[in-house]
Motif scaffolding. Sequence first.
Motif, PDB file in Angstrom:
ATOM      1  N   ALA A 140       0.815  -1.210   0.000  1.00 59.22           N
ATOM      2  CA  ALA A 140       0.000   0.000   0.000  1.00 59.22           C
ATOM      3  C   ALA A 140       0.851   1.263   0.000  1.00 59.22           C
ATOM      4  O   ALA A 140       0.446   2.291  -0.565  1.00 59.22           O
ATOM      5  N   SER A 141       2.030   1.206   0.614  1.00 57.72           N
ATOM      6  CA  SER A 141       2.865   2.411   0.685  1.00 57.72           C
ATOM      7  C   SER A 141       3.458   2.772  -0.670  1.00 57.72           C
ATOM      8  O   SER A 141       3.994   3.864  -0.849  1.00 57.72           O
ATOM      9  N   GLY A 142       3.356   1.872  -1.654  1.00 62.32           N
ATOM     10  CA  GLY A 142       3.804   2.180  -3.005  1.00 62.32           C
ATOM     11  C   GLY A 142       2.818   3.039  -3.770  1.00 62.32           C
ATOM     12  O   GLY A 142       3.094   3.439  -4.897  1.00 62.32           O
ATOM     13  N   SER A 143       1.669   3.333  -3.162  1.00 61.24           N
ATOM     14  CA  SER A 143       0.678   4.190  -3.805  1.00 61.24           C
ATOM     15  C   SER A 143       0.686   5.556  -3.135  1.00 61.24           C
ATOM     16  O   SER A 143       0.557   5.660  -1.919  1.00 61.24           O
ATOM     17  N   GLU A 171      -3.741   3.417   7.375  1.00 61.76           N
ATOM     18  CA  GLU A 171      -4.712   2.604   8.105  1.00 61.76           C
ATOM     19  C   GLU A 171      -4.034   1.437   8.820  1.00 61.76           C
ATOM     20  O   GLU A 171      -4.621   0.837   9.732  1.00 61.76           O
ATOM     21  N   TYR A 172      -2.809   1.111   8.427  1.00 56.27           N
ATOM     22  CA  TYR A 172      -2.071   0.015   9.057  1.00 56.27           C
ATOM     23  C   TYR A 172      -1.325   0.469  10.310  1.00 56.27           C
ATOM     24  O   TYR A 172      -0.710  -0.356  10.993  1.00 56.27           O
ATOM     25  N   GLY A 221       0.579   9.906  13.727  1.00 57.34           N
ATOM     26  CA  GLY A 221       1.735  10.757  13.516  1.00 57.34           C
ATOM     27  C   GLY A 221       3.078  10.060  13.632  1.00 57.34           C
ATOM     28  O   GLY A 221       4.114  10.730  13.628  1.00 57.34           O
ATOM     29  N   CYS A 222       3.063   8.724  13.757  1.00 56.04           N
ATOM     30  CA  CYS A 222       4.342   8.032  13.970  1.00 56.04           C
ATOM     31  C   CYS A 222       5.075   7.727  12.669  1.00 56.04           C
ATOM     32  O   CYS A 222       6.148   7.120  12.692  1.00 56.04           O
ATOM     33  N   TRP A 223       4.528   8.131  11.524  1.00 58.19           N
ATOM     34  CA  TRP A 223       5.182   7.876  10.234  1.00 58.19           C
ATOM     35  C   TRP A 223       5.097   9.116   9.387  1.00 58.19           C
ATOM     36  O   TRP A 223       4.012   9.590   9.058  1.00 58.19           O
ATOM     37  N   GLN A 224       6.247   9.670   9.072  1.00 62.43           N
ATOM     38  CA  GLN A 224       6.317  10.873   8.236  1.00 62.43           C
ATOM     39  C   GLN A 224       7.265  10.610   7.060  1.00 62.43           C
ATOM     40  O   GLN A 224       8.394  11.102   7.023  1.00 62.43           O
ATOM     41  N   PRO A 225       6.861   9.795   6.101  1.00 61.30           N
ATOM     42  CA  PRO A 225       7.758   9.482   4.984  1.00 61.30           C
ATOM     43  C   PRO A 225       8.091  10.740   4.199  1.00 61.30           C
ATOM     44  O   PRO A 225       7.308  11.684   4.138  1.00 61.30           O
ATOM     45  N   GLY A 226       9.238  10.738   3.577  1.00 58.66           N
ATOM     46  CA  GLY A 226       9.674  11.904   2.825  1.00 58.66           C
ATOM     47  C   GLY A 226      11.105  12.267   3.122  1.00 58.66           C
ATOM     48  O   GLY A 226      11.731  13.041   2.394  1.00 58.66           O
ATOM     49  N   PRO A 284      10.425   2.417  10.179  1.00 62.22           N
ATOM     50  CA  PRO A 284      11.396   3.417   9.720  1.00 62.22           C
ATOM     51  C   PRO A 284      10.697   4.586   9.026  1.00 62.22           C
ATOM     52  O   PRO A 284       9.664   4.406   8.377  1.00 62.22           O
ATOM     53  N   GLN A 285      11.254   5.776   9.197  1.00 66.13           N
ATOM     54  CA  GLN A 285      10.665   6.949   8.559  1.00 66.13           C
ATOM     55  C   GLN A 285      10.915   6.949   7.053  1.00 66.13           C
ATOM     56  O   GLN A 285      10.179   7.586   6.301  1.00 66.13           O
ATOM     57  N   GLU A 286      11.940   6.257   6.632  1.00 65.82           N
ATOM     58  CA  GLU A 286      12.199   6.159   5.199  1.00 65.82           C
ATOM     59  C   GLU A 286      11.134   5.299   4.536  1.00 65.82           C
ATOM     60  O   GLU A 286      10.674   4.306   5.092  1.00 65.82           O
TER      61      GLU A 286
END
Length: 580
Positions: free
Chosen positions: A67-70, A83-84, A89-94, A160-162
Amino acid sequence: MRRGLALVTLVLFAVTGCASVPSGSQVVGGRVTGHRQPIDDPYVRVIPVGPGRDWDPGKIITAFQAASGSFDGPNGDHKVAREYLACGGCWQPGISTVVYDRIEQTSVQIGGARASVTVEVDQLGKIGSDGQYIADSHRLKVTYQLRQDAQKQWRISWLPQELLLSRNDVNRAFRTLDLYFFSPDRQVKVLVPNPVFIPMVNRAWLSQQLVKQLLGGPTTWLRGAAVRTFFPDGTQLRRLDISGGLATVDLSRQARSGDLRNMSIQLMWTLRQLREVDQLKLEIEGKPVEVPGAGGTVQPASVWAGYDPDGQGDAPRGWVRTADGRLARLDSSVPQVLLPKLRVSRPAISYDARQVAAVSKSGDTVTVTDMTTGATRVVLHAKLAGGRFCKPSWDLHGNVWAVESNSRGSRLWEITPGTTKIAVDGWTLAPYPVRGLRISRDGTRAAAIVQMGQVSQVQLGRVDPAPTGGLQAEGFIAINSDLSAAVDLTWRDADHLAVIGATDSNPSPLLYDVPVGGGAIQPIMGPGGDMKAVAAYPGAPLLVAQHVASPQPLDNVCWLSDKYGEWKCYDRTSAPAYPG
């Protein structure tokens, strides 16, 4: 109804080029079609699936990664993938995106309401938050933490945030486009492309993000090369509208203090990569402005054609070395020797075609010859014990760049017009032998073949001012994880290299088109034989030196006819060269 893991995909037709992390691909013809991206590349949008009821931790992680590939959601913020998570706020990809080839779950541990899942990936490289790709191949291990919520459903509590994306996800979801900046030379205005990876959230978002990144300046890596932007600090994009081929760019008030002409050149060259943009209207705080030299408020792309990073005018003639060591120009079906007494090895032609730099037969001396008078001067002897020079390279100012190597390392020299030779400061490749070095036409970048153990790796470095007042060559990064045995390279245009090299899947050296921004390498149908050297120039046919063993041993330089798509060879020639 219980939902499965399969992702629904939609094939859309985008109007920009695909971004591709290096991988093997189909063999292509010899021509690079220019800076505008391929038209109507299919864009596959993934419709992600949220977590199913009573999924175990391993299945949750597998589905989350899919799902994170979308880049769904209005701003590509991975709405379904969140949703997983146990916490919003524990995930801030970028921060960056890890690009991998293969992935496997190596451990799943469950203890009551807590669990951990460890995955290992074959990392290919990373895309930074600024869109810069750096190849970095190694094995990476990541452990996810999960806990059960009030409904006894597993959710991710630490990760991981990455962003971890497969090669295929990146090829599908990203596009590579160039930001354009000016070289630091104030006398010669040359545009420098800065390739970046941008997620394809939607068409409007892509074009807006492209302009926003241009206003933000070059990537962290290129910024060290002192390239110039003419947008004043703090300039923001207020509005971007593209309709009927016209891009209207409305900038904030800070732009009033900028150079309207140069800002327009940067904007036009950046936006014209999108097929739907043919004209530009620049506005500041909602009011159209007239740009000097544009002939009004609407600027056609042709107005700034003279700033083509690949230069203007007809493509130059190529040069070769004859069997008896003389320099010959490819004027006709028979190479024309201009200086009968001159003998050369590994020749490099100046941009004005008036001088040739060459290496002695023993490889330990660099000479420069005036091709009008035939006068030759020795300008540099190797300084390292057992040092040998590879083919020199010219810049637009008439400087010669020469790197010498021995088994323990290398040293870079800049030879200014005359006989002044300067050891280049900040040569970060000093610990490694260097098998090839070519300076870009804009003078801000250096492409090199670096011997690192058993691997001959293609790397890209910056040429920038040194604290001592001279120049330095530093910040070398790998741009490809697949090429492991490079033989020779040259600049094909402002952001592509032509490389002879081998990969794990193709151990015999082939000819490749290699984007410097980290896009997919493409094999080019070569002339056959054992390929030794390559020369290229924008708009000119590729030249490749080959050695054939039968019916008799023979060296040939072959040129690729764009008109017929076939190779034709000059018998008993070697060491192909174009200016640069």
